[in-house]
Design a protein around this motif. Sequence first.
Motif, PDB file in Angstrom:
ATOM      1  N   MET A 107       0.863  -1.168   0.000  1.00 35.86           N
ATOM      2  CA  MET A 107       0.000   0.000   0.000  1.00 35.86           C
ATOM      3  C   MET A 107       0.902   1.222   0.000  1.00 35.86           C
ATOM      4  O   MET A 107       1.702   1.409   0.913  1.00 35.86           O
ATOM      5  N   ARG A 108       0.795   2.044  -1.023  1.00 35.21           N
ATOM      6  CA  ARG A 108       1.632   3.243  -1.143  1.00 35.21           C
ATOM      7  C   ARG A 108       0.735   4.468  -1.189  1.00 35.21           C
ATOM      8  O   ARG A 108      -0.117   4.596  -2.073  1.00 35.21           O
ATOM      9  N   VAL A 109       0.927   5.370  -0.233  1.00 34.60           N
ATOM     10  CA  VAL A 109       0.094   6.574  -0.150  1.00 34.60           C
ATOM     11  C   VAL A 109       0.989   7.796   0.042  1.00 34.60           C
ATOM     12  O   VAL A 109       2.094   7.703   0.593  1.00 34.60           O
ATOM     13  N   THR A 110       0.494   8.930  -0.421  1.00 29.31           N
ATOM     14  CA  THR A 110       1.237  10.186  -0.288  1.00 29.31           C
ATOM     15  C   THR A 110       0.278  11.314   0.035  1.00 29.31           C
ATOM     16  O   THR A 110      -0.915  11.249  -0.297  1.00 29.31           O
ATOM     17  N   ALA A 111       0.803  12.339   0.705  1.00 28.17           N
ATOM     18  CA  ALA A 111      -0.025  13.493   1.057  1.00 28.17           C
ATOM     19  C   ALA A 111       0.839  14.743   1.076  1.00 28.17           C
ATOM     20  O   ALA A 111       2.013  14.709   1.488  1.00 28.17           O
ATOM     21  N   LEU A 112       0.268  15.845   0.627  1.00 28.31           N
ATOM     22  CA  LEU A 112       0.902  17.156   0.716  1.00 28.31           C
ATOM     23  C   LEU A 112       0.165  17.925   1.802  1.00 28.31           C
ATOM     24  O   LEU A 112      -0.991  18.310   1.612  1.00 28.31           O
ATOM     25  N   THR A 113       0.793  18.109   2.945  1.00 27.70           N
ATOM     26  CA  THR A 113       0.114  18.725   4.082  1.00 27.70           C
ATOM     27  C   THR A 113       1.019  19.724   4.783  1.00 27.70           C
ATOM     28  O   THR A 113       2.239  19.709   4.629  1.00 27.70           O
ATOM     29  N   TYR A 114       0.398  20.549   5.603  1.00 31.13           N
ATOM     30  CA  TYR A 114       1.152  21.316   6.583  1.00 31.13           C
ATOM     31  C   TYR A 114       1.469  20.407   7.766  1.00 31.13           C
ATOM     32  O   TYR A 114       0.704  19.490   8.089  1.00 31.13           O
ATOM     33  N   CYS A 115       2.601  20.656   8.385  1.00 30.85           N
ATOM     34  CA  CYS A 115       3.041  19.908   9.565  1.00 30.85           C
ATOM     35  C   CYS A 115       3.367  20.916  10.660  1.00 30.85           C
ATOM     36  O   CYS A 115       3.730  22.062  10.374  1.00 30.85           O
ATOM     37  N   PHE A 116       3.279  20.474  11.909  1.00 34.65           N
ATOM     38  CA  PHE A 116       3.424  21.396  13.030  1.00 34.65           C
ATOM     39  C   PHE A 116       4.328  20.779  14.098  1.00 34.65           C
ATOM     40  O   PHE A 116       4.047  19.685  14.597  1.00 34.65           O
ATOM     41  N   ARG A 117       5.400  21.483  14.438  1.00 37.54           N
ATOM     42  CA  ARG A 117       6.338  20.982  15.434  1.00 37.54           C
ATOM     43  C   ARG A 117       6.751  22.106  16.367  1.00 37.54           C
ATOM     44  O   ARG A 117       7.009  23.235  15.932  1.00 37.54           O
ATOM     45  N   SER A 118       6.861  21.771  17.647  1.00 28.19           N
ATOM     46  CA  SER A 118       7.217  22.782  18.631  1.00 28.19           C
ATOM     47  C   SER A 118       8.699  23.120  18.595  1.00 28.19           C
ATOM     48  O   SER A 118       9.110  24.155  19.098  1.00 28.19           O
ATOM     49  N   GLU A 119       9.515  22.238  17.993  1.00 29.07           N
ATOM     50  CA  GLU A 119      10.968  22.428  17.954  1.00 29.07           C
ATOM     51  C   GLU A 119      11.511  22.664  19.362  1.00 29.07           C
ATOM     52  O   GLU A 119      12.376  23.521  19.598  1.00 29.07           O
ATOM     53  N   ALA A 120      11.004  21.843  20.317  1.00 27.88           N
ATOM     54  CA  ALA A 120      11.356  22.025  21.720  1.00 27.88           C
ATOM     55  C   ALA A 120      12.850  21.893  21.975  1.00 27.88           C
ATOM     56  O   ALA A 120      13.408  22.563  22.840  1.00 27.88           O
ATOM     57  N   GLY A 121      13.510  21.030  21.226  1.00 25.97           N
ATOM     58  CA  GLY A 121      14.936  20.818  21.452  1.00 25.97           C
ATOM     59  C   GLY A 121      15.832  21.626  20.545  1.00 25.97           C
ATOM     60  O   GLY A 121      17.021  21.318  20.419  1.00 25.97           O
ATOM     61  N   SER A 122      15.279  22.676  19.915  1.00 29.89           N
ATOM     62  CA  SER A 122      16.057  23.412  18.913  1.00 29.89           C
ATOM     63  C   SER A 122      16.253  24.881  19.279  1.00 29.89           C
ATOM     64  O   SER A 122      16.454  25.722  18.397  1.00 29.89           O
ATOM     65  N   ALA A 123      16.194  25.196  20.561  1.00 28.21           N
ATOM     66  CA  ALA A 123      16.369  26.585  20.980  1.00 28.21           C
ATOM     67  C   ALA A 123      17.729  27.101  20.516  1.00 28.21           C
ATOM     68  O   ALA A 123      18.758  26.481  20.742  1.00 28.21           O
ATOM     69  N   GLY A 124      17.705  28.242  19.831  1.00 19.95           N
ATOM     70  CA  GLY A 124      18.947  28.850  19.366  1.00 19.95           C
ATOM     71  C   GLY A 124      19.460  28.322  18.047  1.00 19.95           C
ATOM     72  O   GLY A 124      20.426  28.867  17.499  1.00 19.95           O
TER      73      GLY A 124
END
Length: 426
Positions: free
Chosen positions: A254-271
């Motif tokens: 089964m092969r599926v694809t989607a073009l979507t917005y994604c949302f991440r807090s980037e909690a570990g990426s300060a700076g």
Amino acid sequence: MFDIKWIRDNSEAFDKALARRGYKTSAENLIALDDARRSHVTKLQEAQERRNAASKEIGKAMAAKDEAKAQALKDEVAGIKSFIQDGEATERELNAALEDAMAVIPNLPLEDVPQGEDEADNVELRIVGEKPTFQFNHPPKEHFELEGAESGLDFTTAAKLSGSRFVLLKGQIARLERAIGQFMIDLHTQEHGYMEVSPPLLVHDTALFGTGQLPKFEEDLFKTNGDHYLIPTAEVPLTNMAAGEILPEEALPMRVTALTYCFRSEAGSAGRDTRGMLRQHQFMKCELVSVTKPDDSLDELERMLGCAETVLKKLGLHYRVMTLCTGDMGFGARKTYDIEVWLPGQDTYREISSCSVCGDFQARRMNARYRPEGSKQLGHVHTLNGSGVAVGRALIAVLENYQNADGSITVPDVLRPYMNGLETIG
């Protein structure tokens, strides 16, 4: 998620594989939790058997008019009943303790995955194309420095609306982002055989548990005031299409694809990457997901990687493919390839796609199975996911690689049909 029976039978291999990922939990600890659970379940079963036997003896004592014995048996049954009620609550606690311990253990790496601690130990698999040359004397600019893109990348208004790590795209830059996304989804559906899906962007915690984001990585997610989370990647809804299902063998892969917005807090990426739009809370991505038979998953990983690479080849972008080491792989992966695109403004490669095979790790968490043809036994499917690719980073790559001396941007040939024939921006 793992099968505790498999861990019992393969404890040495389990510990060795976890040690390669730098993980401390051992099979012995998990087996001890399972032993406690098993021992308690045995006691409950014995108590239930004794309750049933004593109930029959009460009838016989009553028939024999032995009231003293009958009363003693009734008292015993009452005590057993109380023990069983308390014991069932204890059983739930012991089950939860084992499940909680298992839920935070990462997947086991394949034997050919390079050993290492972090991205410095990743291994270059191949380099494709050549770094671009520019017809100007100054160093190439970063995407947010380009005069031709400046008016279309509005970080000030985005910060006013939403805070840091957001961008408001305008005019031809907004159209270029849309063109890149449409090009990708068309390529994967028309040439690579994926079925397009438009999934919900809000999911329950069960879906995130199934793909491995919960419980360990909750701080990386955006949660609503209700019981929904914003998806960090379309991998979550796409993979969970198979959750709780028994798929016929002929339905795989089964092969599926989607073009979507994604949302991440980037909690570990300060700076990290605070300038520009490289690391955002909201971004668009074209996701690829495959669900396969166990014997087919490794071949499918190579196929998926090829599909993602085709995007960059058609865009004319220079890139390299890296095999991630054990310390840099994602939680649910058994093996991962990263595609890193060349960004001349930064004078470095940056990750634009990750393609991973998860084996039956996610399938066990979401109870996704298939029925082999001619067999009565069910098996767990294997799952794979990959970026095909991150649209925002592809936009950055196009802006920087196709920049001109005057700060304008040449539109790649493959995108011009989506831009109404426009050849240059700025």
